[in-house]
Design an enzyme around this catalytic site. Structure first.
Site, mmCIF file in Angstrom:
data_model
loop_
_atom_site.group_PDB
_atom_site.id
_atom_site.type_symbol
_atom_site.label_atom_id
_atom_site.label_comp_id
_atom_site.label_asym_id
_atom_site.label_seq_id
_atom_site.Cartn_x
_atom_site.Cartn_y
_atom_site.Cartn_z
ATOM 1 N N HIS A 12 0.869 -1.188 0.000
ATOM 2 C CA HIS A 12 0.000 0.000 0.000
ATOM 3 C C HIS A 12 0.908 1.242 0.000
ATOM 4 O O HIS A 12 1.003 1.953 0.997
ATOM 5 C CB HIS A 12 -0.889 -0.043 1.250
ATOM 6 C CG HIS A 12 -2.077 0.867 1.201
ATOM 7 N ND1 HIS A 12 -2.398 1.641 0.101
ATOM 8 C CD2 HIS A 12 -3.040 1.136 2.135
ATOM 9 C CE1 HIS A 12 -3.505 2.322 0.355
ATOM 10 N NE2 HIS A 12 -3.907 2.047 1.583
ATOM 11 N N GLN A 54 -0.238 4.897 1.014
ATOM 12 C CA GLN A 54 -0.459 5.047 2.452
ATOM 13 C C GLN A 54 0.839 5.417 3.170
ATOM 14 O O GLN A 54 0.874 6.342 3.981
ATOM 15 C CB GLN A 54 -1.009 3.723 3.016
ATOM 16 C CG GLN A 54 -1.266 3.760 4.505
ATOM 17 C CD GLN A 54 -2.460 4.623 4.864
ATOM 18 O OE1 GLN A 54 -3.539 4.427 4.340
ATOM 19 N NE2 GLN A 54 -2.271 5.590 5.755
ATOM 20 N N CYS A 84 -3.552 3.233 9.661
ATOM 21 C CA CYS A 84 -3.973 3.619 8.301
ATOM 22 C C CYS A 84 -5.484 3.798 8.204
ATOM 23 O O CYS A 84 -5.964 4.470 7.304
ATOM 24 C CB CYS A 84 -3.483 2.582 7.296
ATOM 25 S SG CYS A 84 -4.022 0.904 7.697
HETATM 26 N N1 NVA Z 1 -4.230 -4.097 5.771
HETATM 27 C C1 NVA Z 1 -5.490 -3.463 5.487
HETATM 28 C C2 NVA Z 1 -5.271 -2.043 5.082
HETATM 29 C C3 NVA Z 1 -6.530 -1.274 4.818
HETATM 30 C C4 NVA Z 1 -6.258 0.127 4.367
HETATM 31 C C5 NVA Z 1 -6.212 -4.241 4.401
HETATM 32 O O1 NVA Z 1 -5.559 -4.635 3.438
HETATM 33 O O2 NVA Z 1 -7.410 -4.458 4.535
HETATM 34 N N1 CP Z 2 -6.299 3.510 4.610
HETATM 35 C C1 CP Z 2 -7.019 3.187 3.531
HETATM 36 O O1 CP Z 2 -6.516 2.860 2.457
HETATM 37 O O2 CP Z 2 -8.360 3.288 3.735
HETATM 38 P P1 CP Z 2 -9.499 2.733 2.768
HETATM 39 O O3 CP Z 2 -9.386 1.247 2.753
HETATM 40 O O4 CP Z 2 -10.786 3.207 3.378
HETATM 41 O O5 CP Z 2 -9.282 3.307 1.406
#
Ligand code: NVA
Ligand code: CP
Length: 305
Positions: free
Chosen positions: A130, A133, A262
């Site tokens: 990500h 982020q 996050c």
């Molecule tokens: N690790 C989490 C991050 C969400 C922004 C996911 O992948 O669901």
């Molecule tokens: N932190 C983040 O990416 O949030 P969402 O999953 O809501 O986009």
């Protein structure tokens, strides 16, 4: 040559610093509600195979405020990789749009999208990483601490996509990064090795969060069951016992540490309501900065900064 942003390491160290400077400038312009439209006449296709609040809202709002138009394509709209091959979607969408932002399950799919699209592709999260982020996160840390020197970040929880992007960041900027996770929930070993081999950061994997927390400038956590793993949530609540970021863990840093997440947060699971609401928590600055950091990334990919 078009450029993509699929990993933090797609940017050089200098480019990461530049991105933070641009993000600060863009943020100022936003606060002043300045007329600033570098993306005028541009469109961005946003492909979401998973749910989202921040990623969708920050990309769509940010691109609009800078003069562009963003299209939201949800999980049932184009069913990338199911209704149609990734490489076909890549070429079709690139014929209509100036940039593609994608949130997908399989990391290989975002790589394929970038390979076949003639326009820049931005990774809005995969099962693996990500990067947007973590760019926003480090920008937020810079705002709060005014410096990125001598930074100890202690991540407590699942060795997931967020951790992998922290490790990518550790390849570019020197940080002391500790991932405190249960034995069976470690980050990808190859990514850990990559960050260690780069030799600029100190990388530790720990299974003792209280001990790991000592001297942390930042305590960071994320959900124990990521999107795509929600059916494991119950088992994970058992496996992650002792890994909740609560007031005792924040106190164990022995410092005026900051708390980051996050989001979305599951209060009472990976952390407590009192930590999220405490003065140490900068989670909403972090969420806001998604927009400014991403706008800065887009400006760089468009060659406008
Ligand atoms: N690790 C989490 C991050 C969400 C922004 C996911 O992948 O669901
Ligand atoms: N932190 C983040 O990416 O949030 P969402 O999953 O809501 O986009």
């Amino acid at each position: 040559m078009k450029r993509d942003f699929l990993h933090v390491t797609d940017f050089s160290t200098d480019e990461i610093h530049e991105t933070f400077a641009i993000a600060a400038e863009v943020k100022e312009r936003f606060k002043r509600r300045e007329e600033y439209r570098p993306f005028s006449g541009c469109t961005m296709a946003m492909i979401f195979a998973k749910p989202s609040a921040r990623t969708r809202i920050s990309f769509e709002t940010g691109f609009f405020r800078m003069g562009g138009h963003a299209l939201y394509l949800g999980p049932t709209d184009i069913s990338i990789g199911k209704r149609e091959a990734v490489k076909d979607i890549a070429r079709v969408v690139a014929r209509y749009n100036d940039v593609i932002m994608a949130r997908l399950f399989d990391h290989a799919h975002v790589l394929e999208l970038a390979k076949f699209a003639s326009v820049p592709v931005v990774n809005g999260l995969t099962d693996y990483n990500h990067p947007c982020q973590i760019m926003a996160d480090l920008f937020t840390i810079l705002e709060h601490r005014k410096t990125l020197n001598d930074l100890k970040i202690v991540y407590v929880g699942d060795g997931n996509n967020i951790v992998h992007s922290w490790l990518e960041m550790a390849c570019r900027l020197p940080i002391h990064f500790v991932c405190a996770c249960p034995e069976n929930y470690q980050p990808d070993q190859q990514t850990v090795k990559l960050a260690r081999d780069e030799g600029i950061s100190e990388i530790e994997i720990s299974h003792d969060p209280m001990h790991a927390a000592k001297d942390a400038d930042i305590v960071y956590t994320d959900v124990w069951a990521s999107m795509g793993k929600k059916e494991e949530a119950e088992q994970r609540r058992i496996d992650f016992r002792g890994f909740q970021v609560d007031d005792a863990l924040m106190a164990a840093t022995g410092k005026a540490s900051l708390f980051m997440h996050c989001l979305p947060v599951e209060r009472g699971v990976e952390t407590t309501d009192s930590v999220v609401e405490s003065p140490a928590s900068i989670v909403f600055d972090e969420a806001e900065n998604r927009m400014h950091a991403q706008n800065a990334i887009l400006l760089k990919l468009f060659g406008k900064a």
